[in-house]
Scaffold this motif. Structure first.
Motif, PDB file in Angstrom:
ATOM      1  N   ASN A   1       0.804  -1.220   0.000  1.00  0.00           N
ATOM      2  CA  ASN A   1       0.000   0.000   0.000  1.00  0.00           C
ATOM      3  C   ASN A   1       0.835   1.268   0.000  1.00  0.00           C
ATOM      4  OD1 ASN A   1      -2.700  -1.234   0.326  1.00  0.00           O
ATOM      5  ND2 ASN A   1      -1.835  -2.002   2.223  1.00  0.00           N
ATOM      6  N   GLY A   2       2.137   1.127   0.033  1.00  0.00           N
ATOM      7  CA  GLY A   2       2.984   2.288   0.264  1.00  0.00           C
ATOM      8  C   GLY A   2       3.450   2.991  -0.991  1.00  0.00           C
ATOM      9  N   MET A   3       3.805   4.255  -0.810  1.00  0.00           N
ATOM     10  CA  MET A   3       4.419   5.087  -1.839  1.00  0.00           C
ATOM     11  C   MET A   3       5.354   6.035  -1.119  1.00  0.00           C
ATOM     12  SD  MET A   3       2.635   7.699  -4.570  1.00  0.00           S
ATOM     13  CE  MET A   3       1.710   8.572  -3.314  1.00  0.00           C
ATOM     14  N   ASP A   4       6.632   5.983  -1.434  1.00  0.00           N
ATOM     15  CA  ASP A   4       7.596   6.822  -0.732  1.00  0.00           C
ATOM     16  C   ASP A   4       7.800   8.162  -1.429  1.00  0.00           C
ATOM     17  OD1 ASP A   4       9.684   7.154   1.346  1.00  0.00           O
ATOM     18  OD2 ASP A   4      11.001   7.240  -0.395  1.00  0.00           O
ATOM     19  N   ASP A   5       7.802   8.139  -2.766  1.00  0.00           N
ATOM     20  CA  ASP A   5       8.155   9.338  -3.529  1.00  0.00           C
ATOM     21  C   ASP A   5       6.952   9.849  -4.314  1.00  0.00           C
ATOM     22  OD1 ASP A   5      10.525  10.975  -4.901  1.00  0.00           O
ATOM     23  OD2 ASP A   5       9.119  10.341  -6.449  1.00  0.00           O
ATOM     24  N   VAL A   6       6.682  11.143  -4.237  1.00  0.00           N
ATOM     25  CA  VAL A   6       5.575  11.744  -4.993  1.00  0.00           C
ATOM     26  C   VAL A   6       6.066  12.840  -5.932  1.00  0.00           C
ATOM     27  CG1 VAL A   6       3.833  11.223  -3.244  1.00  0.00           C
ATOM     28  CG2 VAL A   6       5.098  13.392  -3.111  1.00  0.00           C
ATOM     29  N   ARG A   7       7.369  12.917  -6.137  1.00  0.00           N
ATOM     30  CA  ARG A   7       7.923  14.010  -6.943  1.00  0.00           C
ATOM     31  C   ARG A   7       8.498  13.530  -8.269  1.00  0.00           C
ATOM     32  NH1 ARG A   7      12.256  15.611  -5.343  1.00  0.00           N
ATOM     33  NH2 ARG A   7      12.765  13.884  -3.962  1.00  0.00           N
ATOM     34  N   GLN A   8       8.667  12.221  -8.424  1.00  0.00           N
ATOM     35  CA  GLN A   8       9.408  11.740  -9.583  1.00  0.00           C
ATOM     36  C   GLN A   8       8.610  10.706 -10.376  1.00  0.00           C
ATOM     37  OE1 GLN A   8      12.822  10.872  -6.880  1.00  0.00           O
ATOM     38  NE2 GLN A   8      14.058  11.782  -8.498  1.00  0.00           N
ATOM     39  N   GLY A   9       9.011  10.535 -11.611  1.00  0.00           N
ATOM     40  CA  GLY A   9       8.405   9.586 -12.525  1.00  0.00           C
ATOM     41  C   GLY A   9       9.030   9.796 -13.887  1.00  0.00           C
ATOM     42  N   ARG A  10       9.197   8.730 -14.655  1.00  0.00           N
ATOM     43  CA  ARG A  10       9.964   8.847 -15.888  1.00  0.00           C
ATOM     44  C   ARG A  10       9.393   7.973 -17.003  1.00  0.00           C
ATOM     45  NH1 ARG A  10      15.476   8.712 -12.210  1.00  0.00           N
ATOM     46  NH2 ARG A  10      14.979  10.693 -11.188  1.00  0.00           N
ATOM     47  N   ILE A  11       9.686   8.362 -18.225  1.00  0.00           N
ATOM     48  CA  ILE A  11       9.348   7.576 -19.410  1.00  0.00           C
ATOM     49  C   ILE A  11      10.630   7.413 -20.222  1.00  0.00           C
ATOM     50  CG2 ILE A  11       7.929   7.390 -21.479  1.00  0.00           C
ATOM     51  CD1 ILE A  11       6.195   7.510 -19.036  1.00  0.00           C
ATOM     52  N   TYR A  12      10.928   6.172 -20.616  1.00  0.00           N
ATOM     53  CA  TYR A  12      12.108   5.890 -21.426  1.00  0.00           C
ATOM     54  C   TYR A  12      11.687   5.379 -22.799  1.00  0.00           C
ATOM     55  CZ  TYR A  12      14.690   6.115 -17.020  1.00  0.00           C
ATOM     56  OH  TYR A  12      15.227   6.531 -15.832  1.00  0.00           O
ATOM     57  N   ARG A  13      12.532   5.664 -23.783  1.00  0.00           N
ATOM     58  CA  ARG A  13      12.316   5.138 -25.127  1.00  0.00           C
ATOM     59  C   ARG A  13      13.511   4.265 -25.498  1.00  0.00           C
ATOM     60  NH1 ARG A  13      13.582   6.924 -30.513  1.00  0.00           N
ATOM     61  NH2 ARG A  13      12.165   5.942 -32.021  1.00  0.00           N
ATOM     62  N   ILE A  14      13.223   3.084 -26.049  1.00  0.00           N
ATOM     63  CA  ILE A  14      14.262   2.127 -26.431  1.00  0.00           C
ATOM     64  C   ILE A  14      14.141   1.859 -27.924  1.00  0.00           C
ATOM     65  CG2 ILE A  14      15.152  -0.210 -26.087  1.00  0.00           C
ATOM     66  CD1 ILE A  14      13.906  -0.110 -23.278  1.00  0.00           C
ATOM     67  N   ALA A  15      15.229   2.043 -28.636  1.00  0.00           N
ATOM     68  CA  ALA A  15      15.244   1.863 -30.096  1.00  0.00           C
ATOM     69  C   ALA A  15      16.699   1.783 -30.546  1.00  0.00           C
ATOM     70  CB  ALA A  15      14.534   3.029 -30.782  1.00  0.00           C
ATOM     71  N   PRO A  16      16.956   1.364 -31.796  1.00  0.00           N
ATOM     72  CA  PRO A  16      18.335   1.381 -32.283  1.00  0.00           C
ATOM     73  C   PRO A  16      18.936   2.786 -32.257  1.00  0.00           C
ATOM     74  CG  PRO A  16      16.982  -0.009 -33.678  1.00  0.00           C
ATOM     75  CD  PRO A  16      16.041   0.692 -32.742  1.00  0.00           C
ATOM     76  N   ASN A  17      18.114   3.796 -32.548  1.00  0.00           N
ATOM     77  CA  ASN A  17      18.554   5.187 -32.462  1.00  0.00           C
ATOM     78  C   ASN A  17      17.549   5.941 -31.602  1.00  0.00           C
ATOM     79  OD1 ASN A  17      20.887   5.183 -34.382  1.00  0.00           O
ATOM     80  ND2 ASN A  17      19.276   4.505 -35.787  1.00  0.00           N
ATOM     81  N   ALA A  18      17.755   5.876 -30.308  1.00  0.00           N
ATOM     82  CA  ALA A  18      16.736   6.361 -29.374  1.00  0.00           C
ATOM     83  C   ALA A  18      16.673   7.873 -29.273  1.00  0.00           C
ATOM     84  CB  ALA A  18      16.989   5.776 -27.978  1.00  0.00           C
ATOM     85  N   ASP A  19      17.660   8.554 -29.843  1.00  0.00           N
ATOM     86  CA  ASP A  19      17.651  10.023 -29.738  1.00  0.00           C
ATOM     87  C   ASP A  19      16.885  10.683 -30.873  1.00  0.00           C
ATOM     88  OD1 ASP A  19      19.427   9.286 -31.696  1.00  0.00           O
ATOM     89  OD2 ASP A  19      20.936  10.788 -31.168  1.00  0.00           O
ATOM     90  N   LYS A  20      16.259   9.881 -31.752  1.00  0.00           N
ATOM     91  CA  LYS A  20      15.444  10.436 -32.824  1.00  0.00           C
ATOM     92  C   LYS A  20      14.098   9.733 -32.815  1.00  0.00           C
ATOM     93  CE  LYS A  20      19.303  11.605 -35.923  1.00  0.00           C
ATOM     94  NZ  LYS A  20      20.337  11.220 -34.965  1.00  0.00           N
ATOM     95  N   TYR A  21      13.041  10.501 -32.905  1.00  0.00           N
ATOM     96  CA  TYR A  21      11.683   9.928 -32.863  1.00  0.00           C
ATOM     97  C   TYR A  21      10.870  10.591 -33.966  1.00  0.00           C
ATOM     98  CZ  TYR A  21       7.287   8.222 -30.760  1.00  0.00           C
ATOM     99  OH  TYR A  21       6.089   7.605 -30.528  1.00  0.00           O
ATOM    100  N   VAL A  22      11.166  10.170 -35.198  1.00  0.00           N
ATOM    101  CA  VAL A  22      10.503  10.744 -36.367  1.00  0.00           C
ATOM    102  C   VAL A  22       9.970   9.586 -37.212  1.00  0.00           C
ATOM    103  CG1 VAL A  22      10.766  12.178 -38.432  1.00  0.00           C
ATOM    104  CG2 VAL A  22      12.079  12.713 -36.364  1.00  0.00           C
ATOM    105  N   PHE A  23       8.717   9.672 -37.614  1.00  0.00           N
ATOM    106  CA  PHE A  23       8.133   8.616 -38.439  1.00  0.00           C
ATOM    107  C   PHE A  23       6.973   9.201 -39.232  1.00  0.00           C
ATOM    108  CE2 PHE A  23       6.029   8.640 -34.371  1.00  0.00           C
ATOM    109  CZ  PHE A  23       4.675   8.554 -34.679  1.00  0.00           C
ATOM    110  N   GLN A  24       6.563   8.469 -40.252  1.00  0.00           N
ATOM    111  CA  GLN A  24       5.451   8.883 -41.093  1.00  0.00           C
ATOM    112  C   GLN A  24       4.153   8.407 -40.466  1.00  0.00           C
ATOM    113  OE1 GLN A  24       5.900  10.677 -44.040  1.00  0.00           O
ATOM    114  NE2 GLN A  24       3.675  10.969 -44.013  1.00  0.00           N
TER     115      GLN A  24
END
Length: 1015
Positions: free
Chosen positions: A412-435
């Motif tokens: 039932n616990g939650m220690d942190d209420v200030r943080q949260g993250r989203i990660y992207r994994i790909a061969p070239n993760a620093d570009k996110y362009v598509f048709q």
């Protein structure tokens, strides 16, 4: 494969875009101090990723926090359920967000792989801690028990304009075991599930829904139990229960062919986390299917390994597990049906495992009529706050991972209420362009139907359906030229077009690809439900394939027609006696009318004796009982082989004759005696003196088994008191010591026991005092009180008596009286007050802080600074001794200690130092599921506390703090009341120095079971 390590970025400011500027000097995460390693700038330094892939931080605090679930729309935007108001009643130290929790849309506007725009789609208290989100065009399905909402964006401004209730009346509000996310399947239906807190499924008004077979969807046991997996039409109609008797399933994933996968969490500390391939209509064994008894309840032929015993895997009627992964806290899951990630992952399952800070793939392999799997890690973090809560596939085929990011996970616990993250994994993760997909034409929509992204497929599916005949040509082109997954999706949709259903099914059934043939059978099961058995009987299907036989058999459920029975008998003739998957699927098909199926089959030709015996074991026919009796009475068959058949009688209608038990005893003696003691009660023995005497004769060979203890007390075998006393003195198993003490009390041997104590050494005295404390009978309490009044006992001995008194209702009241009348010293008042802090009587519990406040503050520790403590390094060797002194009376590590609370052998892999401090200092903030305290009052006025190991309509098994499980019949219970606080000792840290606390946590941090899988 080689590992690729990623190094951190320096913070240049508070804005997210500034948070990700690369440093020129790589940073080794192992060299970062505890004070700094949870900072955003070091997030990537902790990560290892699969060869050929890169990981980038897509979004983080302050843009968003605490993502519980995620989806990705056709534009590549990330939608999250953000949980700031998680379990507020257990996390009152965190200030609530009065406006309620949010649904956010995170967008990368410039294609650099990082979100730079955040939009609040909706905010409100009714979605606090929502556990699921599915973006389906302008509809957003949000799962937040007791409701499933559908929000509509009517004007396309990325704000909810209205909402409707799709389902309601569910239990599990603000509970991880409630309703979870929805997934859009290739057949146009919605798939979802709830954990064992969901309990029922209601319509928009909360009225319980009946499934397509007319059965009310509630988990009362007739026929459903515990967690359920569902499928329904998009408007919520025609609900099917696809599987039941799970514990806490988080999401269900469906692939292009209609295969279903989900994970399930065990009762913490039992190494039973599992991955399940879903067999439609299957029972997955968390509770006894007939009685609802828990997995800890003793039973005939239960598995020797606890992780497998946990799921009743030795019982007929339980679907096998695809994979058991040990400990953990599994979350979001999906099939990867894209091409961007390495080929090894194509078509495989990807899954978040926050308990081990890892994102995994499960590589499926066929195993008879089912599947097994192996694990391949994709992303792993050294940061124990990394808590992947969900995994989703973007339109370009890249993998996104949402990170709850917290020191604790589960409970039932939650220690942190200030943080949260989203990660992207790909061969070239620093570009996110598509048709983006083109839905304006039939060709564009048909291409989009093959997208790896669910939201894109949803829009394509509906666009093609709306186009009608214009879409048929494009769908036919995909069927003729596309890969298997694209072909399957096109066939599913084509079958929805008027005039094309029969052709689509026929084309699927005649395809060379077995997975497409399986898709065809599933399509037929949906579109030809009323005559499915007759239809399939006419088809020329390759029955040599176990998978083909599986899908045909599943199509026969609830069908008692001549064509169904005839077809099933053909399928059964292929069973050779070694595939548990096929055996259970064949049995499942017969469950609606087992006598009809069994009578036809028993006259048919079978492969061999093993196959015949297996089907006799599984089919729940009245007629099969006589065949079971013959097996049990055959003296040539070893008893070890008979135990499964003895257990099978539990699942068949009718009662077992007592003379069968006598026959088993005659041939198999002690082996059979232990099982028979599990099967019959004192009343049955009273009516059969011969059987009773036979059992008593065999008891010496069963000494110290649970069945022996039951027999000693139920049959009033007072002569065994010497053995019981010897156990209390010297048996190495603490639970045997506790059972012996309680058996002596149950036999009314208090006076004899007191006499033995006067002859004991001081060390024995301490141990036996602790054993007696958990019993709490009036005579034991009187004895302990008398001992406490002695003048010749040292302080340590007096404290042990105080601790023993504090483990029972009457003992706690006595402590209160002693404090109120000032009959004990201040040195003892601290120990007594700590015990009262854990009283299940609220009046006594509320007195404890006042008692502590009146004492000299130097007598006990202040509430520690958790953040500061988590930065300290202790001595693990000293910590092991601290564990032995303060914790081993409730917890085990590698078999050492008493099994009351969760096994802590792998706790260091699950909790960070900060999480461990939180659990020790604030135990009621995160009570582990399955260990919620319960207080019992009997009709005779006795009081007990512990947690429920198992309960049925007739019986409740309570695990007591002394390590014994006690059985109570429902008729002897006056009331059963849930406790509002943890069974773990409140104020435990006050009984040790701060240095000892740091050493303890250092020791617990090092408890990580097994080697980590390589990336």
């Amino acid at each position: 494969m080689m590992c690729k390590r990623y190094f951190s970025f320096l913070l240049l400011g508070l804005m997210l875009a500034e948070c990700n500027a690369p440093t020129t000097t790589p940073i080794d995460y192992d060299e970062i101090g505890e004070r700094d390693r949870h900072e955003l700038r070091h997030a990537l330094a902790s990560m290892e990723v699969m060869d050929g892939l890169e990981v980038e931080l897509f979004a983080s605090e302050p843009m968003m926090i605490n993502p519980t679930n995620m989806d990705i729309d056709h534009k590549g935007r990330i939608w999250i359920c953000e949980a700031r108001n998680y379990r507020l009643k257990f996390n009152q130290s965190h200030k609530a967000r009065p406006e309620g929790d949010r649904i956010l849309i995170l967008e990368d506007m410039d294609g650099d792989g990082k979100a730079d725009k955040s939009t609040v789609f909706y905010q409100g208290e009714e979605i606090n801690a929502a556990l699921g989100i599915a973006v389906l065009g302008n509809k957003v399905v949000v799962s937040a028990s007791p409701h499933v909402f559908v929000f509509y964006d009517d004007n396309g401004d990325d704000r909810a304009d209205r909402k409707e209730v799709l389902f309601s009346g569910l239990s599990g509000m603000d509970d991880d075991h409630g309703v979870h996310a929805f997934t859009f399947g290739p057949d146009g239906r919605l798939y979802f599930n709830f954990g064992n807190a969901g309990k029922r499924l209601g319509d928009s008004e909360g009225n319980i829904i009946n499934d397509i077979y007319g059965r009310p969807i509630e988990t009362s046991g007739t026929p459903f139990r515990q967690g359920l997996t569902f499928r329904c039409e998009e408007d919520g109609s025609d609900v099917e229960v696809l599987g039941n008797n799970f514990r806490n399933i988080y999401e269900v994933a469906v692939d292009a062919f209609g295969n279903l996968i989900q994970s399930d969490n065990d009762d913490d500390g039992n190494e039973g986390v599992r991955i399940n391939y879903i067999i439609e209509g299957g029972n997955y064994g968390y509770r006894d299917q007939v009685t609802g008894a828990g997995w800890r309840a003793r039973r005939v032929n239960m598995h020797e390994e606890i992780p497998k015993r946990h799921w009743h895997l030795n019982d007929p009627g339980v679907i096998p597990n695809t994979l058991q992964t040990g400990s953990g806290s599994p979350t979001g899951i999906t099939f990867y049906e894209g091409n961007l990630l390495p080929p090894l992952l194509h078509g495989q399952v990807i899954h978040g495992e926050p308990g081990h800070q890892v994102v995994r793939a499960y590589l499926l392999q066929e195993e008879g009529a089912g599947y097994t799997a192996t694990i391949k890690n994709i992303l792993r973090s050294k940061d124990k706050w990394f808590r992947p809560s969900d995994v989703c596939i973007a339109p370009d085929g890249s993998l996104f991972v949402s990170d709850w990011y917290d020191a604790v996970v589960g409970g039932n616990g939650m220690d942190d209420v200030r943080q949260g993250r989203i990660y992207r994994i790909a061969p070239n993760a620093d570009k996110y362009v598509f048709q983006e997909a083109d839905f304006s034409t039939a060709a564009g929509a048909a291409a989009a139907l093959s997208s790896p992204n669910m939201s894109t497929r949803y829009l394509a599916w509906h666009r093609l359906l709306d186009l009608g005949d214009q879409a048929v040509q494009e769908l036919n082109h995909v069927i003729e030229k596309g890969d298997s997954r694209s072909k399957a999706r096109a066939l599913w949709l084509l079958a929805r077009f008027d005039g094309h259903t029969a052709s689509a099914i026929s084309r699927a059934l005649s395809d060379a690809d077995v997975q497409i043939q399986l898709t065809g059978i599933r399509m037929a099961r949906y579109h030809r439900r009323s005559d499915i058995s007759a239809f399939l009987q006419e088809q020329e299907l390759a029955l040599e394939s176990a998978a083909i036989r599986r899908e045909i058999a599943l199509s026969l459920q609830h069908d008692c027609s001549e064509s169904a029975v005839s077809l099933w008998t053909r399928l059964a003739s292929y069973y050779e006696g070694h595939d548990r998957w096929e055996l259970e699927i064949l049995g499942l098909a017969t469950d609606a009318c087992p006598d009809i199926y069994f009578e036809r089959w028993i006259r048919s030709e079978v492969r061999n004796q093993d196959a015949q015996n297996d089907l006799i074991w599984r089919i729940r026919s009245t007629l099969s009982r006589d065949y079971i009796y013959r097996i049990l009475e055959d003296s040539k068959i070893a008893y070890g082989e008979k135990r499964r058949y003895l257990r099978a009688l539990h699942f068949k209608p009718g009662t077992t004759p007592l003379n069968l038990y006598s026959e088993l005893l005659r041939h198999h003696k002690e082996e059979a005696a232990q099982d028979i003691l599990l099967l019959i009660n004192q009343n049955a023995l009273a009516s059969n003196p011969n059987l009773k005497s036979q059992l008593i004769k065999h008891l010496p060979k069963l000494v110290n088994t649970p069945e022996w203890f039951s027999a000693v007390t139920e049959l009033n075998l007072v002569d065994e008191r010497t053995t019981l006393w010897s156990n209390m003195q010297s048996h190495p198993d603490r639970s045997v010591q506790a059972s012996s003490a309680n058996a002596l009390i149950a036999l009314g041997q208090e006076a004899w026991l007191k006499l033995r104590l006067t002859e004991s050494s001081m060390e024995e005295y301490h141990d036996i005092i602790a054993l007696l404390g958990g019993n709490g009978t009036s005579s034991v309490i009187a004895f302990l009180a008398q001992e406490l009044s002695r003048n010749d006992l040292d302080l340590a001995t007096q404290k042990s008596i105080i601790s023993a008194l504090g483990n029972s209702w009457d003992g706690q009241h006595l402590l209160d009286e002693l404090i109120t009348k000032d009959k004990i010293s201040d040195d003892l008042k601290l120990s007594a007050a700590v015990k009262l802090m854990n009283s299940w009587n609220s009046d006594l519990r509320n007195k404890a802080p006042k008692i502590l406040a009146a004492l000299d503050r130097s007598a006990f520790a202040e509430s520690p600074d958790v953040v500061g403590l988590s930065r300290k390094t202790g001595d693990a060797k000293v910590g092991a001794s601290v564990f032995q002194q303060h914790c081993s009376n409730c917890h085990q590590i590698k078999g050492i200690g008493l099994r009351f609370g969760p096994d802590l052998s792998g706790v260091g892999a699950k909790l960070s130092k900060r999480g461990l401090y939180q659990a020790i200092i604030f135990p009621s903030a995160a009570i582990n599921f399955g260990y919620e305290g319960m207080q019992l009052e009997t009709v005779a006025g006795e009081h007990y506390q512990g947690y429920v190991e198992s309960e049925t309509e007739d019986e409740l098994l309570l695990r007591l703090q002394v390590g014994e499980t006690r059985s109570f019949s429902r008729t002897e219970l006056k009331q059963v009341v849930p406790m509002t606080h943890s069974l773990m000792t409140q104020g435990l840290h006050q009984m040790m120095s701060q240095e000892e606390l740091v050493d303890l946590v250092e020791y617990l941090t090092q408890q990580e079971e097994g080697e980590k899988d390589s990336i």
